[in-house]
Scaffold this motif. Structure first.
Motif, short mmCIF file in Angstrom:
data_model
loop_
_atom_site.label_atom_id
_atom_site.label_comp_id
_atom_site.label_asym_id
_atom_site.label_seq_id
_atom_site.Cartn_x
_atom_site.Cartn_y
_atom_site.Cartn_z
N LYS A 454 0.75 -1.26 -0.07
CA LYS A 454 -0.08 -0.03 0.08
C LYS A 454 0.83 1.24 -0.08
O LYS A 454 0.27 2.45 -0.18
N VAL A 455 2.19 1.15 0.19
CA VAL A 455 3.05 2.33 0.34
C VAL A 455 3.48 2.79 -1.11
O VAL A 455 3.70 1.74 -1.88
N ARG A 456 3.49 3.95 -1.38
CA ARG A 456 3.92 4.88 -2.41
C ARG A 456 4.80 5.73 -2.33
O ARG A 456 4.46 6.75 -1.43
N TYR A 457 6.03 5.86 -2.68
CA TYR A 457 6.88 6.68 -2.31
C TYR A 457 6.69 7.91 -3.73
O TYR A 457 6.74 7.63 -4.66
N LEU A 458 6.63 9.19 -3.13
CA LEU A 458 6.46 10.15 -4.02
C LEU A 458 7.42 11.35 -3.81
O LEU A 458 7.54 11.69 -2.71
N ASP A 459 8.20 11.47 -4.70
CA ASP A 459 9.53 12.53 -4.60
C ASP A 459 8.92 13.96 -4.59
O ASP A 459 9.70 14.88 -4.25
#
Length: 495
Positions: A454-459
């Protein structure tokens, strides 16, 4: 054309709320408690009033006997049903003055659940917006559920108003006669919910107008002094009449922990005694060191492995443990944690799911009581997690003193209700560092099952805006500044 004849509603019909007297300005001409009776009652009261005299709040409150559709508030409220097509006097009058465009706009909302609030334009009304809500149907045996739903109506109306910068709100009586809610009971909930909201967010609302009919006015005028006393004398006189049940710090009804125990095998003393022993092992929330909570869960798991406790019994015990935390969270003053603005609700994502925001920089881990942090999280999230939601975590400019350690997060995971995990559909991790990615990977891989996917890394925020529209999320200014600075740097290096 004579006033009232214009089918669209002549402007002269509309009521300028600035010409209406505030509750503080009205003379205290209501029914008085006989002095001998009030003295007798007061002699038994030694505690301060939970609703003290606050002229600043009273100056924002207006009691208006008349048609809510005529008010020139920023927003007025329409009470309806789940399909938003109810035919009641308030709703029909709003539709009549707003015009046919309102009906078309309501179709786009695709209904509204009980306790929720949605808004549309005001069209031909003096009000710019209409906030639509659905009050509960009242049945005595489901009173607790009805109280919670009615509280949610008023709370969500005010929350929506502040989120949309609506300076003034005209509140009709939400629960209509058709839905069977006793007027006096409903009025208590309305008054205390609005009062608590104004205590905490009064700076963001200029006026709340309670719009009532002739038949409703008497009840409203009788109960207003209990929650909005206009002098210290009126506060003292009304104190004995304030109900014992005033909800928690938000005005929300507090549901006592259920004492009914259901054994897996009715009549089996052995099974019942095992759960009793576990209950005493757990103790009351707050009587043990915070770190020991994990030990209680581990002890139960050990019992399961040893065959002493079934999975069903474990789930029941876990639910009781969560309910204890929830009851305490609803009854404790958590205003110091709320003031950090580290966790708050904003709009919805592209799929219409509620968006919750966590601001890492606003969590001074070394300076706060982590147990209260957990209580606040449960308090805020309990009603959010009943349906699908997403979380946005801003890791922007956090330091070592802002990082919640894995033990705290594991304890939180072990305590919260299963619905928290089930209905969380995405966790957006904004501005991550390499170290935070590694830590999160270890935690979600080895401590929290089903979370890693469920984790989404967004820069950057542009990536976030592909999932959540900018107008649907309240982003701290320092996050916006940081993102703009980093983007400029990236663009410069790419040239």
């Amino acid at each position: 054309m004579p006033e009232g004849m214009d089918p669209l509603g002549a402007r002269s019909q509309f009521v300028n709320i600035q010409t209406l007297p505030t509750w503080q300005q009205l003379e205290e001409d209501g029914e008085r408690i006989p002095q001998d009776l009030s003295d007798s009652l007061l002699s038994q009261q030694s505690f301060p009033s939970p609703f003290p005299f606050r002229p600043d709040i009273n100056s924002k409150v207006i009691l208006f006997t008349g048609d809510v559709a005529l008010l020139n508030c920023t927003a007025i409220t329409n009470t309806s049903n789940e399909l938003l097509n109810d035919k009641n006097p308030v709703s029909e009058r709003i539709h009549q003055l707003a015009g046919p465009e309102l009906k078309d706009e309501l179709l786009k909302l695709k209904g509204c659940r009980t306790g929720e609030a949605k808004h549309t334009k005001g069209f031909n009304l003096a009000a710019r917006f209409i906030i639509h809500t659905v009050g509960p149907k009242y049945k005595a045996k489901y009173r607790t559920a009805a109280e919670s739903s009615l509280y949610s109506c008023y709370r969500n109306i005010l929350q929506l108003a502040t989120e949309q910068s609506m300076a003034s709100v005209g509140l009709s009586v939400v629960s209509t006669a058709k839905r069977g809610y006793p007027l006096e009971d409903a009025t208590h909930i309305a008054f205390r919910t609005v009062r608590r909201f104004l205590e905490k967010h009064g700076s963001r609302i200029e006026a709340v107008v309670f719009a009532v009919s002739d038949t409703e006015e008497a009840v409203y005028r009788k109960l207003l002094p209990l929650y909005y006393p206009r002098s210290e004398e009126e506060e003292r006189l009304c104190l004995p009449l304030v109900p014992a049940d005033i909800g928690n710090s938000e005005g929300e009804p507090v549901v006592p922990e259920r004492q009914i125990r259901i054994t897996e095998k009715p009549g089996s003393l052995e099974d019942d005694s095992e759960e009793d022993n576990l209950e005493s092992d757990l103790g009351q929330v707050g009587h043990h060191a915070f770190a020991r909570m994990e030990g209680d869960v581990d002890k139960q798991r050990k019992l399961i492995l040893q065959g002493h406790l079934s999975e069903a019994a474990m789930q029941k015990q876990h639910q009781r443990n969560y309910n204890r935390w929830l009851c305490r969270a609803r009854g404790e003053d958590l205003s110091d944690i709320a003031a950090l603005k580290a966790l708050y609700q904003t709009g919805v994502d592209m799929c219409g799911r509620t968006v919750m925001v966590v601001v890492g920089r606003n969590i001074p881990v070394t300076l706060i009581d982590l147990e209260k942090v957990l209580l606040y999280f449960i308090h805020v999230m309990d009603h959010i997690a009943v349906k699908e939601y997403v979380m946005v975590y801003f890791h922007t400019l956090t330091g070592e003193h802002n990082h919640l350690d894995s033990e705290f997060l594991k304890n939180l995971h072990d305590i919260v209700d299963a619905k928290f995990k089930k209905n969380l559909k995405a966790f957006y991790f904004v501005h991550p560092t390499f170290r935070s990615k590694v830590s999160t990977w270890f935690f979600t891989t080895f401590n929290v099952s089903g979370m890693k996917d469920k984790v989404r890394y967004l820069d950057n925020l542009q990536q976030l805006f592909t999932c959540i529209r900018p107008e649907q999320i309240d982003i701290p200014p320092f996050v916006l500044e940081y993102d703009a600075r980093v983007n400029r740097r990236s663009q410069s290096s790419g040239l």
